[in-house]
Design an enzyme around this catalytic site. Structure first.
Site, PDB file in Angstrom:
ATOM      1  N   SER A  91      -9.728   1.608   2.756  1.00  0.00           N
ATOM      2  CA  SER A  91      -8.860   2.422   1.928  1.00  0.00           C
ATOM      3  C   SER A  91      -7.777   1.617   1.196  1.00  0.00           C
ATOM      4  O   SER A  91      -7.190   2.115   0.239  1.00  0.00           O
ATOM      5  CB  SER A  91      -8.177   3.495   2.792  1.00  0.00           C
ATOM      6  OG  SER A  91      -7.353   2.900   3.767  1.00  0.00           O
ATOM      7  N   LYS A 105       0.857  -1.193   0.000  1.00  0.00           N
ATOM      8  CA  LYS A 105       0.000   0.000   0.000  1.00  0.00           C
ATOM      9  C   LYS A 105       0.890   1.239   0.000  1.00  0.00           C
ATOM     10  O   LYS A 105       1.896   1.275   0.723  1.00  0.00           O
ATOM     11  CB  LYS A 105      -0.914  -0.044   1.237  1.00  0.00           C
ATOM     12  CG  LYS A 105      -1.986   1.042   1.295  1.00  0.00           C
ATOM     13  CD  LYS A 105      -2.857   0.843   2.534  1.00  0.00           C
ATOM     14  CE  LYS A 105      -3.985   1.867   2.632  1.00  0.00           C
ATOM     15  NZ  LYS A 105      -4.840   1.633   3.823  1.00  0.00           N
ATOM     16  N   SER A 139      -9.983  -0.766   7.053  1.00  0.00           N
ATOM     17  CA  SER A 139      -9.454  -0.598   5.695  1.00  0.00           C
ATOM     18  C   SER A 139      -8.787  -1.808   5.065  1.00  0.00           C
ATOM     19  O   SER A 139      -8.491  -1.792   3.880  1.00  0.00           O
ATOM     20  CB  SER A 139      -8.462   0.555   5.659  1.00  0.00           C
ATOM     21  OG  SER A 139      -9.152   1.740   5.457  1.00  0.00           O
TER      22      SER A 139
HETATM   23  N1  GLN Z   1     -13.372   3.721   6.150  1.00  0.00           N
HETATM   24  C1  GLN Z   1     -12.783   4.262   7.349  1.00  0.00           C
HETATM   25  C2  GLN Z   1     -12.503   5.743   7.147  1.00  0.00           C
HETATM   26  O1  GLN Z   1     -12.860   6.248   6.142  1.00  0.00           O
HETATM   27  C3  GLN Z   1     -11.534   3.477   7.699  1.00  0.00           C
HETATM   28  C4  GLN Z   1     -10.297   3.923   7.038  1.00  0.00           C
HETATM   29  C5  GLN Z   1      -9.096   3.090   7.423  1.00  0.00           C
HETATM   30  O2  GLN Z   1      -9.189   2.063   8.110  1.00  0.00           O
HETATM   31  N2  GLN Z   1      -7.929   3.559   7.021  1.00  0.00           N
HETATM   32  O3  GLN Z   1     -11.955   6.403   7.986  1.00  0.00           O
END
Ligand code: GLN
Length: 486
Positions: A152, A75, A176
């Protein structure tokens, strides 16, 4: 033969048997990544990967090192020495770190081969794979590109599901890794807070952030933890706890107790998901487990999303204050020091990021702090206490990882309906309480996967893998990728 669709263990066995080698596999993976249409990449490391593969072939296979010669993607919010690392944000365009994240150093020591950097929601803030600066990342299970892969860690999930590499690194602050794993038919794992060093992972919400990863099966997930877990003096939040040999788990649930949570498990709307979830519970019971529905105060469940959001916006605005164009990143011109910062941040962040920073700054402002930030911290404490109480009586919490298959891009609205917020965001329990948590495929609905999630006690990863391996044998869904026709 297409070697890149195999799991880590399967590939290793073929290396040892001399059926293939890292040069051939890396070439296949590069060719597939180049042909891939899912917009999952930020930067590639193909030249170095080819060199490394060649060197490994010359040295000869390491029979007891399962990560030897295994290609993977990273990532793009992990620092990679000499490779541009933007976190899919324009503000970091051109930024080239001078060091590797600890997890990458460890994987290099094990001779796994990094192929490149995967796209994400900008700065890891998001869950759709739509907000990275290169545009949407697609779900390989939908050739028409209507369904999201989630985020994400969108690119990381997409590249494994597309059958290009057997694993990839992600990060998990709210869900995420574990949510896109559900949408992409993969195993997605986050460990206990502090179990894996976060040195070199861009901070989003340090009190919640965890290194996570995607694999095609539970064994591979355990295997990676063998290498990645453990104290790192460069990350003072990493734990001194002894590291287990996680991959030596015994797949068995006899005598183990699973809790489902009322208010989540009893309100599943998708009939296919409900049928498979209920069936998996019956099968767990047949194998000697106890599965019971437990009630947590509904007010606490209803507060999950708002608590997460206030805390994560507050921590992220503070932790991203260094992105000002002065020290590194894509600087915009300005007459004064303040102008440079203003212009850089105005041009560098998308509206979504600015909105989160505004909310975060608002909740940290002195006159609002008690009412918003401190209150969210208190709510977090109550949530954590309630969850840990469940986990003193039970070994695991067992819930669907997502309410349904991956949503379509145009379905992703800001649905603030409270029941939806709970069923769609409960994985954040694992971050608020710092617990190890794993998603694995449960069923296929209309050709798209849906996952189930198991969350365990802190530092109890080995038993979590053991339980997950049993669920994996119940579902029969293992080593999925887009062409596996399950
Ligand atoms: N979907 C969550 C957010 O938008 C989690 C994001 C994550 O775990 N990096 O904050």
């Amino acid at each position: 033969m297409d070697y890149t669709v195999l799991s880590i263990q399967e590939l290793h066995d073929l290396y040892v048997a001399g059926k293939t080698n890292p040069v051939e596999v890396v070439e296949q993976a590069i060719a597939k990544a180049k042909a891939d249409k899912n917009n999952a990449l930020e930067a590639v490391m193909y030249d170095d990967a080819r060199k490394m593969a060649m060197q490994l072939v010359n040295e000869g296979v390491e029979e007891d090192n399962l990560l030897w010669g295994i290609p993977y993607f990273i990532k793009d919010n992990f620092s990679t020495k000499g490779v541009e690392t933007t976190a899919s944000s324009n503000i970091l365009k051109g930024y080239v770190p001078h060091f590797d994240a600890e997890v990458i150093t460890r994987l290099k020591a094990k001779k796994a081969i990094p192929l490149g950097k995967a796209a994400l929601d900008e700065l890891a803030m998001g869950g759709s794979g739509m907000s990275g600066h290169l545009g949407r990342t697609f779900n390989p299970f939908d050739e028409t590109h209507q369904h999201m892969v989630g985020g994400s860690s969108a690119g990381s999930a997409s590249l494994v599901a597309a059958g290009i590499v057997p694993f990839s690194l992600g990060s998990d602050t709210g869900d995420s890794v574990r949510k896109p794993a559900s949408y992409a038919g993969l195993v997605g794992f986050k460990p206990t807070w502090g179990r894996i060093s976060r040195y070199g992972l861009y901070p989003f919400t340090p009190s919640l952030d965890a290194v996570g990863y995607f694999t095609r099966n539970v064994f591979d997930a355990a295997l990676l933890l063998d290498t990645l877990a453990g104290r790192d003096d460069k990350d003072l939040t990493s734990s001194f706890r002894e590291v287990d040999q996680y991959s030596a788990y015994q797949a068995d649930v006899k005598g183990l107790k699973f809790a489902t949570l009322k208010g989540i498990s009893n309100s599943i709307g998708n009939p296919v998901l409900k049928q498979h979830y209920d069936r998996s519970i019956e099968e767990l019971v047949k194998r000697g487990a106890t599965v019971e529905m437990v009630e947590i105060d509904q007010n606490l469940l209803n507060a999950l999303f708002s608590t997460y959001f206030v805390l994560s916006c507050a921590e992220s605005t503070s932790n991203n204050a260094n992105l000002d164009g002065v020290k590194f990143g894509a600087r915009q011109a300005g007459k004064t020091y303040i102008d440079v910062i203003k212009n850089t941040r105005t041009a560098g962040f998308s509206a979504l990021i600015k909105r989160r920073f505004i909310l975060g700054s608002y909740s940290l402002k002195q006159e609002n702090q008690e009412l918003l930030f401190r209150r969210a911290q208190k709510a977090r404490r109550l949530i954590v206490e309630a969850v840990n109480k469940v986990l003193t009586d039970y070994d695991f919490i067992y819930l669907p990882a997502a309410p349904s298959i991956a949503p379509k891009f145009d379905q992703k609205s800001d649905n603030l309906n409270i029941a939806h917020l709970v069923e769609d965001n409960h994985l954040v329990i694992g971050n608020l309480a710092g617990l190890p948590s794993i998603t694995l495929p449960l069923c296929i609905d209309r050709g798209m996967p849906i996952g189930v999630n198991i969350t365990g006690r802190a530092f109890d990863e080995k038993r979590l893998f053991a339980a997950a391996a049993v669920v994996e044998s119940i579902t029969g869904l293992k080593n999925l990728y887009v062409g596996s026709k399950k």
